[in-house]
Design an enzyme around this catalytic site. Sequence first.
Site, PDB file in Angstrom:
ATOM      1  N   SER A   7       0.788  -1.237   0.000  1.00  0.00           N
ATOM      2  CA  SER A   7       0.000   0.000   0.000  1.00  0.00           C
ATOM      3  C   SER A   7       0.812   1.276   0.000  1.00  0.00           C
ATOM      4  CB  SER A   7      -0.954   0.001   1.192  1.00  0.00           C
ATOM      5  OG  SER A   7      -1.935  -0.980   0.967  1.00  0.00           O
ATOM      6  N   PHE A  40      -9.159 -12.320   1.410  1.00  0.00           N
ATOM      7  CA  PHE A  40      -8.058 -12.910   2.183  1.00  0.00           C
ATOM      8  C   PHE A  40      -8.485 -13.310   3.590  1.00  0.00           C
ATOM      9  CE2 PHE A  40      -5.363 -12.342  -1.228  1.00  0.00           C
ATOM     10  CZ  PHE A  40      -5.294 -11.025  -1.655  1.00  0.00           C
ATOM     11  N   TYR A  89     -10.354   2.232   6.413  1.00  0.00           N
ATOM     12  CA  TYR A  89      -9.360   1.902   5.383  1.00  0.00           C
ATOM     13  C   TYR A  89      -9.951   0.910   4.379  1.00  0.00           C
ATOM     14  CZ  TYR A  89      -4.815   0.787   3.405  1.00  0.00           C
ATOM     15  OH  TYR A  89      -3.743   0.630   2.560  1.00  0.00           O
ATOM     16  N   SER A  90      -9.804   1.229   3.099  1.00  0.00           N
ATOM     17  CA  SER A  90     -10.358   0.328   2.085  1.00  0.00           C
ATOM     18  C   SER A  90      -9.551   0.386   0.796  1.00  0.00           C
ATOM     19  CB  SER A  90     -11.806   0.710   1.770  1.00  0.00           C
ATOM     20  OG  SER A  90     -12.285  -0.071   0.688  1.00  0.00           O
ATOM     21  N   ARG A  93       0.116   8.662   5.540  1.00  0.00           N
ATOM     22  CA  ARG A  93      -0.058   8.436   6.972  1.00  0.00           C
ATOM     23  C   ARG A  93       0.845   9.401   7.745  1.00  0.00           C
ATOM     24  NH1 ARG A  93      -2.754   3.847   8.245  1.00  0.00           N
ATOM     25  NH2 ARG A  93      -2.784   2.097   6.785  1.00  0.00           N
ATOM     26  N   THR A 136       2.612   2.667   4.980  1.00  0.00           N
ATOM     27  CA  THR A 136       2.996   1.300   5.308  1.00  0.00           C
ATOM     28  C   THR A 136       2.465   0.383   4.209  1.00  0.00           C
ATOM     29  OG1 THR A 136       1.051   1.429   6.708  1.00  0.00           O
ATOM     30  CG2 THR A 136       3.165   1.390   7.826  1.00  0.00           C
ATOM     31  N   SER A 140       4.871 -11.908   5.940  1.00  0.00           N
ATOM     32  CA  SER A 140       3.600 -11.205   6.215  1.00  0.00           C
ATOM     33  C   SER A 140       2.678 -12.200   6.924  1.00  0.00           C
ATOM     34  CB  SER A 140       2.964 -10.727   4.907  1.00  0.00           C
ATOM     35  OG  SER A 140       2.556 -11.854   4.144  1.00  0.00           O
ATOM     36  N   ASN A 141       1.464 -11.696   7.290  1.00  0.00           N
ATOM     37  CA  ASN A 141       0.557 -12.492   8.125  1.00  0.00           C
ATOM     38  C   ASN A 141       1.243 -12.898   9.428  1.00  0.00           C
ATOM     39  OD1 ASN A 141      -2.004 -13.554   8.599  1.00  0.00           O
ATOM     40  ND2 ASN A 141      -1.395 -15.593   7.919  1.00  0.00           N
TER      41      ASN A 141
HETATM   42  C1  LIG Z   1      -3.692  -1.544   6.311  1.00  0.00           C
HETATM   43  C2  LIG Z   1      -2.733  -2.607   5.823  1.00  0.00           C
HETATM   44  C3  LIG Z   1      -2.010  -3.297   6.969  1.00  0.00           C
HETATM   45  S1  LIG Z   1      -3.641  -3.796   4.806  1.00  0.00           S
HETATM   46  C4  LIG Z   1      -3.552  -2.831   3.359  1.00  0.00           C
HETATM   47  C5  LIG Z   1      -2.939  -3.445   2.114  1.00  0.00           C
HETATM   48  N1  LIG Z   1      -2.789  -4.847   2.069  1.00  0.00           N
HETATM   49  C6  LIG Z   1      -3.853  -5.638   1.810  1.00  0.00           C
HETATM   50  O1  LIG Z   1      -4.981  -5.232   1.719  1.00  0.00           O
HETATM   51  C7  LIG Z   1      -3.554  -7.128   1.737  1.00  0.00           C
HETATM   52  C8  LIG Z   1      -4.051  -7.742   2.996  1.00  0.00           C
HETATM   53  C9  LIG Z   1      -3.761  -9.219   3.000  1.00  0.00           C
HETATM   54  C10 LIG Z   1      -2.319  -9.475   3.340  1.00  0.00           C
HETATM   55  C11 LIG Z   1      -2.174 -10.849   3.984  1.00  0.00           C
HETATM   56  N2  LIG Z   1      -3.033 -10.970   5.152  1.00  0.00           N
HETATM   57  C12 LIG Z   1      -3.965 -11.939   5.240  1.00  0.00           C
HETATM   58  O2  LIG Z   1      -4.175 -12.740   4.353  1.00  0.00           O
HETATM   59  C13 LIG Z   1      -4.772 -11.926   6.500  1.00  0.00           C
HETATM   60  N3  LIG Z   1      -5.787 -12.976   6.479  1.00  0.00           N
HETATM   61  C14 LIG Z   1      -0.739 -10.997   4.443  1.00  0.00           C
HETATM   62  O3  LIG Z   1      -0.456 -10.618   5.596  1.00  0.00           O
HETATM   63  O4  LIG Z   1       0.069 -11.418   3.595  1.00  0.00           O
HETATM   64  C15 LIG Z   1      -1.706  -2.712   2.480  1.00  0.00           C
HETATM   65  O5  LIG Z   1      -0.597  -2.817   2.116  1.00  0.00           O
HETATM   66  N4  LIG Z   1      -2.306  -2.060   3.521  1.00  0.00           N
HETATM   67  C16 LIG Z   1      -1.695  -2.047   4.820  1.00  0.00           C
HETATM   68  C17 LIG Z   1      -1.253  -0.633   5.185  1.00  0.00           C
HETATM   69  O6  LIG Z   1      -1.722   0.301   4.547  1.00  0.00           O
HETATM   70  O7  LIG Z   1      -0.462  -0.554   6.124  1.00  0.00           O
END
Ligand SMILES: CC1(C)S[C@@H]2[C@H](NC(=O)CCCC[C@H](NC(=O)C[NH3+])C(=O)[O-])C(=O)N2[C@H]1C(=O)[O-]
Length: 349
Positions: A62, A120, A159-160, A285, A299, A326-327
Site C-alpha cells: 500500500s 483474504f 481503510y479500504s 499516513r 505502510t 507477512s501475516n
Molecule cells: C492496512 C494494511 C495493513 S492492509 C492494506 C494493504 N494490504 C492488503 O490489503 C492485503 C491484505 C492481505 C495481506 C495478507 N493478510 C492476510 O491474508 C490476512 N488474512 C498478508 O499478511 O500477507 C496494504 O498494504 N495495507 C496495509 C497498510 O496500509 O499498512
Amino acid sequence: GTLPKPDLTGLQRVLATAYRQGAPGAVARIDDHGRIQWAAMGFADRRSRRPISNADRFRIGSVTKTFTTVVLMQLADEGKLRLDAPVERYLPGLLPDRTITVRELLGHRSGLYDYTNAMFSKSVPGFEAVRTKVFTYRQLLNRSLWHGRTGAPGVTYSYSNTNFVVAGMLVEKLTGHSVRTEYENRIFKPLKLRDTFYVVPGTKIPGRHARGYLAPDRAGAPMIDATEQTMSWAQSAGAVISSTRDLNTFFSALLGGRLTSHAQLQQMERMVPVDSTQAYGLGLRRRQLSCGISVYGHTGAVQGYYTYAFATKDGRRSLTAVATTSNNVAVLNTMMGTLESAFCGKQTK
Ligand SMILES: CC1(C)S[C@@H]2[C@H](NC(=O)CCCC[C@H](NC(=O)C[NH3+])C(=O)[O-])C(=O)N2[C@H]1C(=O)[O-]
C-alpha cells in the site's frame, strides 16, 4: 529543531528481533541530509541462503497508494481534477453513491467496503486463489459493491483498498493512459527511481530482489514462497515494486515539495485521526513517535512483504524498512521500532 542522531545499533536490534520472530530477511535504510546509513539481517532467499541487502527489490504494497495520490495531485495542479468534486463527475454511474468525492476516496472516508477483507479471510487459500489471476478494475469494484457500505461518505475513516482501485480508474479516465505510464512519466523517470517498477500482470520482480514468504494461519504449517504473483488484485492500491533507496528518494521528494504544488501537498497533509498516535491524510499516513516527532509516509502489507516508508515533514531524513514475511503481527509490530531508531535515536530508558 535538530533531530536526535539515528540509533544504528537499535535499528539492527529491531531487524534481529523481526528475524527471530519469523522474518527470513529484513533491511532498513536511512537517508539523513544526504548521509546514508543502513542495516540488514537474514536472507533474500531462504533456500539458497543468499544474504539480503538494501539492493534487493521488493513489493511495497500500500505504499503504492501514495504514488497513485501523487499522480492525482499533479492532475489537480493541472486543473484536470477537483478534490471536492464527486467521483460521479469523472466516472458517471460508477459508484452507488453519487456524492462520494475524490477527497473522500483518498482519505478512506468513502464508505466503500474493502473487497480484500473477504478475499483474504483465509490467508493461504485466499492468496493461492488470486496469485495468478488477472482482474479488471471493475471486477475488483464489483467485489466491493456486493457488500454493504461501511458508512455514509465523509463521516468515518475506514481503510479500504477499494478507494484506490477507483483512484486508479480516475487516473486512467483523466489521462487516457494506464497507471503504469503515469507512474513512469510523472514519478519513476523524473526521480530516476531505477529500482521501481509497475509490471502488473507480470509475476516476476525485475532484477535482484528479496523473496517474500507468507506465514500460514495454522501454526506449524510451512511458510509459502509468495514472491511471484500478478498483484492484479491490488493494482493502483498496492502493486508497485521498489527498494529502500528509491522509497526514501520518493518520500524526500514528496515532502520536500518536489512532486506537487505546495497547495496540493498541504491537502495531502490535512489529517484525520485514526488513533492516538496515527492519522491519515490523502494517501499519506502520519505517525507521532515516542520522542514527540511526527513522521509522514505509508505502510505496506502484501503477501511476503511488510514495509514502513516514512520521512520528516521537510523530507530531509527518511527511513524505509522491510521484512520479508507477512501475516505475522509480531513482525509487523516489531518493524515499527525502526521508526523510533531512525528518528528518535537512542532511547534513554
Ligand atoms: C492496512 C494494511 C495493513 S492492509 C492494506 C494493504 N494490504 C492488503 O490489503 C492485503 C491484505 C492481505 C495481506 C495478507 N493478510 C492476510 O491474508 C490476512 N488474512 C498478508 O499478511 O500477507 C496494504 O498494504 N495495507 C496495509 C497498510 O496500509 O499498512
